[in-house]
Motif scaffolding. Structure first.
Motif, PDB file in Angstrom:
ATOM      1  N   GLY A 123      12.854   7.705  -9.714  1.00 14.59           N
ATOM      2  CA  GLY A 123      14.210   7.281 -10.046  1.00 14.59           C
ATOM      3  C   GLY A 123      15.225   8.064  -9.227  1.00 14.59           C
ATOM      4  N   VAL A 124      16.149   7.326  -8.609  1.00 10.41           N
ATOM      5  CA  VAL A 124      17.285   7.967  -7.934  1.00 10.41           C
ATOM      6  C   VAL A 124      18.371   8.106  -8.994  1.00 10.41           C
ATOM      7  N   THR A 125      18.980   9.272  -9.094  1.00 10.41           N
ATOM      8  CA  THR A 125      19.991   9.478 -10.137  1.00 10.41           C
ATOM      9  C   THR A 125      21.389   9.259  -9.560  1.00 10.41           C
ATOM     10  N   VAL A 126      22.069  10.344  -9.154  1.00 13.11           N
ATOM     11  CA  VAL A 126      23.403  10.208  -8.558  1.00 13.11           C
ATOM     12  C   VAL A 126      23.291  10.607  -7.094  1.00 13.11           C
ATOM     13  N   LEU A 127      23.765   9.767  -6.212  1.00 13.72           N
ATOM     14  CA  LEU A 127      23.713  10.104  -4.784  1.00 13.72           C
ATOM     15  C   LEU A 127      24.485  11.396  -4.553  1.00 13.72           C
ATOM     16  N   THR A 128      23.950  12.252  -3.693  1.00 18.18           N
ATOM     17  CA  THR A 128      24.621  13.552  -3.497  1.00 18.18           C
ATOM     18  C   THR A 128      25.939  13.411  -2.751  1.00 18.18           C
ATOM     19  N   SER A 129      26.220  12.209  -2.244  1.00 17.66           N
ATOM     20  CA  SER A 129      27.513  11.981  -1.587  1.00 17.66           C
ATOM     21  C   SER A 129      28.636  11.783  -2.612  1.00 17.66           C
ATOM     22  N   LEU A 130      28.294  11.661  -3.890  1.00 18.02           N
ATOM     23  CA  LEU A 130      29.309  11.419  -4.929  1.00 18.02           C
ATOM     24  C   LEU A 130      29.667  12.701  -5.669  1.00 18.02           C
ATOM     25  N   ASP A 131      30.976  12.870  -5.937  1.00 12.47           N
ATOM     26  CA  ASP A 131      31.400  14.013  -6.754  1.00 12.47           C
ATOM     27  C   ASP A 131      32.015  13.503  -8.074  1.00 12.47           C
ATOM     28  N   ASP A 132      32.531  14.439  -8.867  1.00 14.92           N
ATOM     29  CA  ASP A 132      33.054  14.066 -10.189  1.00 14.92           C
ATOM     30  C   ASP A 132      34.167  13.006 -10.088  1.00 14.92           C
ATOM     31  N   GLN A 133      35.043  13.144  -9.049  1.00 15.38           N
ATOM     32  CA  GLN A 133      36.148  12.173  -8.884  1.00 15.38           C
ATOM     33  C   GLN A 133      35.610  10.782  -8.551  1.00 15.38           C
ATOM     34  N   ASP A 134      34.582  10.748  -7.696  1.00 14.90           N
ATOM     35  CA  ASP A 134      33.989   9.438  -7.347  1.00 14.90           C
ATOM     36  C   ASP A 134      33.420   8.770  -8.596  1.00 14.90           C
ATOM     37  N   LEU A 135      32.748   9.568  -9.429  1.00 12.74           N
ATOM     38  CA  LEU A 135      32.169   9.006 -10.659  1.00 12.74           C
ATOM     39  C   LEU A 135      33.277   8.468 -11.552  1.00 12.74           C
ATOM     40  N   ASP A 136      34.366   9.232 -11.647  1.00 15.20           N
ATOM     41  CA  ASP A 136      35.483   8.808 -12.484  1.00 15.20           C
ATOM     42  C   ASP A 136      35.997   7.435 -12.047  1.00 15.20           C
ATOM     43  N   GLY A 181       0.787  -1.230   0.000  1.00 13.55           N
ATOM     44  CA  GLY A 181       0.000   0.000   0.000  1.00 13.55           C
ATOM     45  C   GLY A 181       0.816   1.276   0.000  1.00 13.55           C
ATOM     46  N   VAL A 182       2.109   1.174  -0.358  1.00 10.40           N
ATOM     47  CA  VAL A 182       2.909   2.400  -0.369  1.00 10.40           C
ATOM     48  C   VAL A 182       2.460   3.315  -1.520  1.00 10.40           C
ATOM     49  N   SER A 183       2.682   4.599  -1.345  1.00 18.62           N
ATOM     50  CA  SER A 183       2.265   5.584  -2.354  1.00 18.62           C
ATOM     51  C   SER A 183       3.413   5.988  -3.262  1.00 18.62           C
ATOM     52  N   MET A 184       4.643   5.929  -2.722  1.00 26.19           N
ATOM     53  CA  MET A 184       5.824   6.339  -3.477  1.00 26.19           C
ATOM     54  C   MET A 184       6.932   5.335  -3.191  1.00 26.19           C
ATOM     55  N   LEU A 185       7.787   5.125  -4.204  1.00 20.04           N
ATOM     56  CA  LEU A 185       8.795   4.072  -4.096  1.00 20.04           C
ATOM     57  C   LEU A 185      10.007   4.459  -4.938  1.00 20.04           C
ATOM     58  N   THR A 186      11.218   4.183  -4.426  1.00 14.07           N
ATOM     59  CA  THR A 186      12.413   4.544  -5.211  1.00 14.07           C
ATOM     60  C   THR A 186      13.099   3.331  -5.835  1.00 14.07           C
ATOM     61  N   ILE A 187      13.639   3.569  -7.039  1.00 16.70           N
ATOM     62  CA  ILE A 187      14.525   2.609  -7.693  1.00 16.70           C
ATOM     63  C   ILE A 187      15.735   3.409  -8.212  1.00 16.70           C
ATOM     64  N   HIS A 188      16.864   2.724  -8.392  1.00 18.88           N
ATOM     65  CA  HIS A 188      18.035   3.405  -8.942  1.00 18.88           C
ATOM     66  C   HIS A 188      17.927   3.452 -10.465  1.00 18.88           C
ATOM     67  N   ALA A 189      17.942   4.646 -11.029  1.00 15.00           N
ATOM     68  CA  ALA A 189      17.871   4.759 -12.488  1.00 15.00           C
ATOM     69  C   ALA A 189      19.079   4.082 -13.138  1.00 15.00           C
ATOM     70  N   ALA A 190      20.198   3.989 -12.414  1.00 18.65           N
ATOM     71  CA  ALA A 190      21.400   3.354 -12.971  1.00 18.65           C
ATOM     72  C   ALA A 190      21.197   1.858 -13.215  1.00 18.65           C
ATOM     73  N   GLY A 191      20.095   1.299 -12.740  1.00 19.74           N
ATOM     74  CA  GLY A 191      19.770  -0.102 -13.036  1.00 19.74           C
ATOM     75  C   GLY A 191      19.441  -0.314 -14.513  1.00 19.74           C
ATOM     76  N   GLY A 192      19.198   0.791 -15.240  1.00 19.58           N
ATOM     77  CA  GLY A 192      19.000   0.689 -16.685  1.00 19.58           C
ATOM     78  C   GLY A 192      17.543   0.657 -17.115  1.00 19.58           C
ATOM     79  N   GLY A 193      17.357   0.923 -18.407  1.00 16.10           N
ATOM     80  CA  GLY A 193      16.006   1.043 -18.964  1.00 16.10           C
ATOM     81  C   GLY A 193      15.156  -0.209 -18.777  1.00 16.10           C
ATOM     82  N   LYS A 194      15.758  -1.389 -18.940  1.00 19.02           N
ATOM     83  CA  LYS A 194      14.957  -2.623 -18.828  1.00 19.02           C
ATOM     84  C   LYS A 194      14.476  -2.820 -17.393  1.00 19.02           C
ATOM     85  N   MET A 195      15.362  -2.498 -16.438  1.00 17.14           N
ATOM     86  CA  MET A 195      14.968  -2.626 -15.032  1.00 17.14           C
ATOM     87  C   MET A 195      13.855  -1.634 -14.683  1.00 17.14           C
ATOM     88  N   ILE A 196      14.006  -0.405 -15.186  1.00 18.88           N
ATOM     89  CA  ILE A 196      13.010   0.621 -14.867  1.00 18.88           C
ATOM     90  C   ILE A 196      11.645   0.238 -15.456  1.00 18.88           C
TER      91      ILE A 196
END
Ligand code: C5P
Length: 237
Positions: free
Chosen positions: A116-129, A83-98
């Motif tokens: 969709g969760v995009t990039v966690l705000t704890s990550l910066d450009d170096q972390d992504l690299d 019965g939840v109203s809102m739910l999160t998934i990681h968009a990085a799981g890809g189009g088929k997962m979404i």
């Protein structure tokens, strides 16, 4: 008429159902939606969600699913049955997962908002690299938000800073749920980039998620009402 109570989400980041219930009772009717995240869910399980739903509250289940499509679809189905109203998934799981998640949600409850969760705000450009993603966080946020929305999500989770950019690039026909909100002049806790409720709504957030400023307040009801007033300022300005 804008009713900010529809757009305030209180994060129940506590470790017991009893503590969560105490906060819900203290907030009263100042918030209609409560976020259950991995801490409370891991400690107490689905019962805490069912109890909130039975008591007439809306639940934002923030477990950020990220797995193969069939596994995520099955989990989304279970969450929708709760019965939840809102739910999160990681968009990085890809189009088929979404897509699999969107279809599962639609089957059980077409009104469920999948975010969709995009990039966690704890990550910066170096972390992504270091995880093999070249370029800037902002570009990756935009890319993943676009993927989430074109694959059928109703919205995304994004900081207020990202919200403004997402609105200008992708328009207004989707939900933006924004954490990292602090009432003006308060302790920022461990949130490094924070905005006020007024700023978040003005930046394009549909919903704001507020945890500790409300849950640690001497009177969570008073704090929640003050946040509602600050949200109102953004639309009356
Ligand atoms: O206590 P606070 O208001 O910081 O709580 C914010 C909530 O939003 C927490 O549940 C946290 O997990 C979540 N969140 C966040 N920043 C993100 C994504 C989620 O603070 N980028």
């Amino acid at each position: 008429m804008y009713d900010p109570r529809q757009n305030l989400i209180v994060a129940l980041d506590v470790s017991s159902a009893a503590a969560a219930q105490k906060i819900v009772a203290a907030v009263g009717d100042s918030a209609l939606t409560y976020k259950v995240g991995m801490r409370l869910y891991t400690a107490e399980g689905p019962r805490v969600v069912r109890d909130l739903v039975v008591s007439g509250r809306r639940v934002f289940l923030d477990l950020k699913y990220h797995d193969i499509p069939s596994t995520v679809a099955a989990a989304v189905r279970e969450a929708a049955e709760l019965g939840v109203s809102m739910l999160t998934i990681h968009a990085a799981g890809g189009g088929k997962m979404i897509l699999a998640a969107v279809e599962a949600a639609r089957d059980v409850n077409p009104a469920l908002k999948l975010l969709g969760v995009t990039v966690l705000t704890s990550l910066d450009d170096q972390d992504l690299d270091k995880i093999g993603i070249r370029g800037h966080v902002a570009d990756q946020v935009l890319r993943l938000a676009g993927l989430a929305l074109t694959s059928g999500c109703q919205g995304v989770v994004a900081s207020a800073r990202e919200a403004a950019e997402l609105r200008s690039e992708l328009g207004h026909r989707f939900l933006i749920v924004t954490p990292g909100v602090r009432p003006a002049g308060r302790d920022h806790g461990d949130q490094s980039r924070v905005v006020t409720p007024t700023e978040a709504i003005a930046a394009g957030a549909t919903y704001i998620v507020v945890g500790r400023p409300i849950t640690s307040a001497a009177d969570p009801g008073v704090e929640a009402r003050s946040i509602l007033e600050q949200m109102n300022l953004a639309v009356s300005a």
